[in-house]
Design a protein around this motif. Sequence first.
Motif, mmCIF file in Angstrom:
data_model
loop_
_atom_site.group_PDB
_atom_site.id
_atom_site.type_symbol
_atom_site.label_atom_id
_atom_site.label_comp_id
_atom_site.label_asym_id
_atom_site.label_seq_id
_atom_site.Cartn_x
_atom_site.Cartn_y
_atom_site.Cartn_z
ATOM 1 N N VAL A 129 66.254 39.886 81.303
ATOM 2 C CA VAL A 129 67.189 40.969 80.991
ATOM 3 C C VAL A 129 66.578 41.854 79.918
ATOM 4 C CG1 VAL A 129 69.512 41.534 80.195
ATOM 5 C CG2 VAL A 129 69.139 39.489 81.584
ATOM 6 N N GLU A 130 66.517 43.161 80.190
ATOM 7 C CA GLU A 130 65.824 44.078 79.279
ATOM 8 C C GLU A 130 66.767 44.843 78.354
ATOM 9 O OE1 GLU A 130 63.464 46.717 81.621
ATOM 10 O OE2 GLU A 130 62.058 45.167 82.269
ATOM 11 N N HIS A 131 67.966 44.383 78.170
ATOM 12 C CA HIS A 131 68.948 45.194 77.465
ATOM 13 C C HIS A 131 69.192 44.713 76.037
ATOM 14 C CE1 HIS A 131 69.688 47.506 81.030
ATOM 15 N NE2 HIS A 131 69.850 46.394 81.725
ATOM 16 N N TRP A 132 69.793 45.632 75.270
ATOM 17 C CA TRP A 132 70.027 45.460 73.838
ATOM 18 C C TRP A 132 70.736 44.155 73.510
ATOM 19 C CZ3 TRP A 132 75.095 45.466 71.924
ATOM 20 C CH2 TRP A 132 75.228 45.540 70.520
ATOM 21 N N ALA A 133 71.788 43.817 74.250
ATOM 22 C CA ALA A 133 72.576 42.623 73.920
ATOM 23 C C ALA A 133 71.745 41.352 74.039
ATOM 24 C CB ALA A 133 73.810 42.544 74.826
ATOM 25 N N ASN A 134 70.811 41.336 74.976
ATOM 26 C CA ASN A 134 69.964 40.155 75.145
ATOM 27 C C ASN A 134 69.048 39.959 73.945
ATOM 28 O OD1 ASN A 134 68.871 37.922 76.681
ATOM 29 N ND2 ASN A 134 67.070 39.207 77.010
ATOM 30 N N ALA A 135 68.513 41.062 73.417
ATOM 31 C CA ALA A 135 67.682 40.967 72.208
ATOM 32 C C ALA A 135 68.531 40.593 71.000
ATOM 33 C CB ALA A 135 66.968 42.294 71.964
ATOM 34 N N LEU A 136 69.712 41.207 70.896
ATOM 35 C CA LEU A 136 70.599 40.967 69.766
ATOM 36 C C LEU A 136 70.997 39.499 69.673
ATOM 37 C CD1 LEU A 136 72.470 42.291 67.534
ATOM 38 C CD2 LEU A 136 74.234 42.313 69.312
ATOM 39 N N ASN A 137 71.292 38.879 70.806
ATOM 40 C CA ASN A 137 71.762 37.503 70.826
ATOM 41 C C ASN A 137 70.657 36.478 71.079
ATOM 42 O OD1 ASN A 137 74.653 38.149 70.554
ATOM 43 N ND2 ASN A 137 74.415 39.066 72.575
ATOM 44 N N GLY A 138 69.632 36.888 71.829
ATOM 45 C CA GLY A 138 68.563 35.956 72.160
ATOM 46 C C GLY A 138 67.689 35.601 70.968
ATOM 47 N N GLY A 139 67.415 36.573 70.099
ATOM 48 C CA GLY A 139 66.606 36.286 68.914
ATOM 49 C C GLY A 139 67.227 35.216 68.040
ATOM 50 N N PRO A 140 68.515 35.358 67.669
ATOM 51 C CA PRO A 140 69.179 34.312 66.886
ATOM 52 C C PRO A 140 69.242 32.964 67.598
ATOM 53 C CG PRO A 140 70.378 36.361 66.671
ATOM 54 C CD PRO A 140 69.327 36.590 67.724
ATOM 55 N N ALA A 141 69.473 32.968 68.919
ATOM 56 C CA ALA A 141 69.519 31.695 69.650
ATOM 57 C C ALA A 141 68.178 30.982 69.573
ATOM 58 C CB ALA A 141 69.905 31.949 71.104
ATOM 59 N N ALA A 142 67.085 31.746 69.746
ATOM 60 C CA ALA A 142 65.752 31.149 69.650
ATOM 61 C C ALA A 142 65.492 30.605 68.253
ATOM 62 C CB ALA A 142 64.691 32.185 70.030
ATOM 63 N N ALA A 143 65.929 31.339 67.228
ATOM 64 C CA ALA A 143 65.730 30.885 65.846
ATOM 65 C C ALA A 143 66.412 29.546 65.609
ATOM 66 C CB ALA A 143 66.263 31.943 64.877
ATOM 67 N N ARG A 144 67.630 29.399 66.102
ATOM 68 C CA ARG A 144 68.356 28.139 65.921
ATOM 69 C C ARG A 144 67.663 26.996 66.667
ATOM 70 N NH1 ARG A 144 72.726 31.976 66.667
ATOM 71 N NH2 ARG A 144 73.660 32.379 64.614
ATOM 72 N N ALA A 145 67.159 27.309 67.859
ATOM 73 C CA ALA A 145 66.432 26.278 68.608
ATOM 74 C C ALA A 145 65.161 25.873 67.880
ATOM 75 C CB ALA A 145 66.109 26.790 70.010
ATOM 76 N N MET A 146 64.478 26.820 67.256
ATOM 77 C CA MET A 146 63.267 26.516 66.488
ATOM 78 C C MET A 146 63.577 25.573 65.327
ATOM 79 S SD MET A 146 61.728 30.396 66.507
ATOM 80 C CE MET A 146 60.281 30.154 65.464
ATOM 81 N N LEU A 147 64.805 25.674 64.817
ATOM 82 C CA LEU A 147 65.228 24.820 63.702
ATOM 83 C C LEU A 147 65.670 23.444 64.173
ATOM 84 C CD1 LEU A 147 67.226 27.483 61.664
ATOM 85 C CD2 LEU A 147 65.071 26.400 60.986
#
Length: 420
Positions: A304-322
């Motif tokens: 998905v190339e849209h704004w909401a995916n970047a807005l929410n996907g970045g934080p989700a990845a950060a939590r998974a990294m933790l």
Amino acid sequence: MVDADQTFVIVGGGLAGAKAAETLRAEGFTGRVILICDERDHPYERPPLSKGYLLGKEERDSVFVHEPAWYTQAEIELHLGQVVVSIDRYAKSVRLGDGTLIEYDKLLLATGAEPRRLDVPGTDLAGVHHLRRLAHAERLRGVLTSLGRDNGHLVIAGAGWIGLEVAAAAREYGAEVTVVEPLPTPLHSVLGPELGQLFADLHREHGVRFHFGRKLTEILGQDGVVLAARTDDGEEHPAHAVLAAIGAAPRTALAEAAGLTIADRAHGAGIAVDASLRTSDPDIHAAGDVASTLHPLLGFPIRVEHWANALNGGPAAARAMLGQEVTYDRVPYFFSDQYDMGMEYSGWAPPGTYDEVVIRGDVGKRQFIAFWLAEGRVLAGMNVNVWDVTEPIQKLIRSRAQVGPEALSDPSVPLESLAG
């Protein structure tokens, strides 16, 4: 105080990368956070580039995710104008273009996408444009201003979201606009022919000319200046500038060279990640435009190339990294504003996946909700000039409830009541 025992590196300075860095600090991570951006500008959001900023209605500073001072205050090590040229998964390090080697404990790839290029003669002319970066938008805004002042012509290759939003902006500036699109309607691969025609009618009412079923074959010019664009039926369209808006390709070269799994073309050709946004390497995650995510709700990977995916996907990845348990299952969402028509779309229903489109409201007045159904279940919904309905639409999609078209089309039946 930063604890140097752990280092998390984020490659990509867009919205996904910036929000991931913010989330790491918000979740209490005290290690080093290194954010590497290949642009010299601080991380910014892309929707204004084809909307408010392009139209001159928003200031340049409004596009940035954070104020520059925030990165220092949050102790984010920001590398602007730096390119990551390689990843060594075994040494767990990335190499920058200047030779600097940075070791990581966890790595996030948020490298985004890049505009697809026209493969025709004449693309080297100065008047050929793309729109992906802030510098592109700044340049294009000046071009549209000039075209509007001089009654100039803009030819746009592609009737997707970027092509249509720029067409609307160009008409507001007063430029003449011709859109060349190989498919039979705008947004055909997203909305199908039923709703694509709505956008064709909207733009025609505002003076945009469409040339459907055709492709650009050559951009003609003299002394480096664009004069016309030729299509595959031999027609020449007057042009003082050309915008290539034929889609974007995920920037996967870095991941491919590192041996990470890449999704096939049918699933977006991005970096393959699971529902926790983890790649085939457990210490590397990917988010935003570049990631093809195995979506729990849909049961298959999508990009998905849209704004909401970047807005929410970045934080989700950060939590998974933790090390947190993460299931990234948000319903895909995007929005667009063209002239006096605003819309929001939730779900995933490209042509071939649905068997019926149901309308609630008045299409003629451009005030309605459209639903895409398969076997009585809502796959996607688009609200046009109808607001505050995104939540019930998404709840309906998630519920997978079978809903009769009569209830869906009846405005007197509350959407909230249909999810079961």
